[in-house]
Motif scaffolding. Structure first.
Motif, PDB file in Angstrom:
ATOM      1  N   SER A   9     -31.252  47.021  72.584  1.00 44.79           N
ATOM      2  CA  SER A   9     -30.783  45.854  73.321  1.00 44.79           C
ATOM      3  C   SER A   9     -31.726  45.552  74.470  1.00 44.79           C
ATOM      4  O   SER A   9     -32.344  46.453  75.034  1.00 44.79           O
ATOM      5  N   THR A  17     -24.243  43.068  80.462  1.00 48.16           N
ATOM      6  CA  THR A  17     -24.450  43.447  79.066  1.00 48.16           C
ATOM      7  C   THR A  17     -25.832  42.994  78.593  1.00 48.16           C
ATOM      8  O   THR A  17     -26.459  42.127  79.203  1.00 48.16           O
ATOM      9  N   LYS A  18     -26.276  43.602  77.501  1.00 48.86           N
ATOM     10  CA  LYS A  18     -27.562  43.230  76.901  1.00 48.86           C
ATOM     11  C   LYS A  18     -27.333  42.976  75.412  1.00 48.86           C
ATOM     12  O   LYS A  18     -26.754  43.813  74.727  1.00 48.86           O
ATOM     13  N   ASN A  20     -27.832  42.841  71.475  1.00 51.12           N
ATOM     14  CA  ASN A  20     -28.544  43.668  70.500  1.00 51.12           C
ATOM     15  C   ASN A  20     -29.705  42.873  69.916  1.00 51.12           C
ATOM     16  O   ASN A  20     -29.650  41.658  69.795  1.00 51.12           O
ATOM     17  N   VAL A  78     -15.873  49.639  73.326  1.00 51.12           N
ATOM     18  CA  VAL A  78     -17.211  49.350  73.841  1.00 51.12           C
ATOM     19  C   VAL A  78     -18.184  49.386  72.674  1.00 51.12           C
ATOM     20  O   VAL A  78     -18.145  50.295  71.844  1.00 51.12           O
ATOM     21  N   GLU A  82     -23.226  46.748  75.494  1.00 52.24           N
ATOM     22  CA  GLU A  82     -22.235  46.219  76.423  1.00 52.24           C
ATOM     23  C   GLU A  82     -22.226  46.914  77.777  1.00 52.24           C
ATOM     24  O   GLU A  82     -21.739  46.347  78.752  1.00 52.24           O
ATOM     25  N   PHE A 126     -16.184  44.667  83.739  1.00 54.38           N
ATOM     26  CA  PHE A 126     -16.326  44.506  82.292  1.00 54.38           C
ATOM     27  C   PHE A 126     -15.003  44.843  81.587  1.00 54.38           C
ATOM     28  O   PHE A 126     -14.530  44.077  80.754  1.00 54.38           O
ATOM     29  N   GLN A 127     -14.431  46.018  81.922  1.00 50.83           N
ATOM     30  CA  GLN A 127     -13.119  46.421  81.410  1.00 50.83           C
ATOM     31  C   GLN A 127     -12.441  47.244  82.492  1.00 50.83           C
ATOM     32  O   GLN A 127     -12.925  48.329  82.834  1.00 50.83           O
TER      33      GLN A 127
END
Length: 180
Positions: A9, A17-18, A20, A78, A82, A126-127
């Motif tokens: 990623s 996040t990056k 893929n 996840v 991410e 994120f979460q």
């Protein structure tokens, strides 16, 4: 000791996040070609604010895919990229490796482990609650960081999902990883 690359990623913009990719190219002394964290000096925003002339010891971020299995048991889903990693692995206990370990990835690329990723509050954005899953304390009260490891590129090359990773430990005495 060996393992496998399960995903790669990168992101040219600052984002948690990056996405893929089909492959990434590692550039010696810089990091992942086209990634926002590539460079000779530190690129992480909080580190730049402290001292922008610091060497970039965080060129390539690796996470073991087994962490995703672990947090799934606690209700967190996840996927690779991410948590902002560049290379997702399987089959190597990344967190147990000493500083200075060389990871040979695919046919040409080599990264040298510089230390542990220090998870930040963005993980909870994120979460919610995920940060407690990736950083905690052991029975002795020591902080345990599980959100991956950081490295520098010592030999460039293209990295693909499915590439084999082999581990070359440094000479003893081994130095345990610290946060970088």
């Amino acid at each position: 000791m060996s393992g496998t690359v399960t995903a790669v990623s990168s992101n040219g913009e600052y984002s948690f996040t990056k996405p893929n990719r089909d492959s990434i190219t590692l550039l010696p002394g810089l990091g992942v070609e086209g990634d926002v964290h590539a460079g000779v000096t530190v690129k992480h925003r909080s580190r730049v604010a402290q001292d922008p002339t610091q060497p970039n010891l965080r060129q390539v971020h690796l996470i073991h895919e087994e962490l995703f299995d672990e947090v799934l048991e606690e209700g967190f889903k996840v996927a690779p990229g991410e948590l902002g990693e560049n290379i997702t692995t399987r089959g190597i206990d990344l967190l147990a490796l000493p500083t200075g370990t060389l990871l040979r990835i695919g046919d040409e690329a080599v990264v040298e482990i510089t230390g542990l990723r220090n998870p930040c509050l963005q993980i909870d954005a994120f979460q919610d609650g995920l940060l407690k899953q990736v950083v905690g304390r052991d029975t002795a009260g020591n902080i345990v960081r599980k959100a991956g490891i950081m490295s520098i590129v010592t030999a460039g090359g293209v990295v693909w999902p499915g590439d084999r990773i082999t581990v070359d430990l440094p000479a003893e005495p081994h130095r345990p990883m610290e946060r970088v």
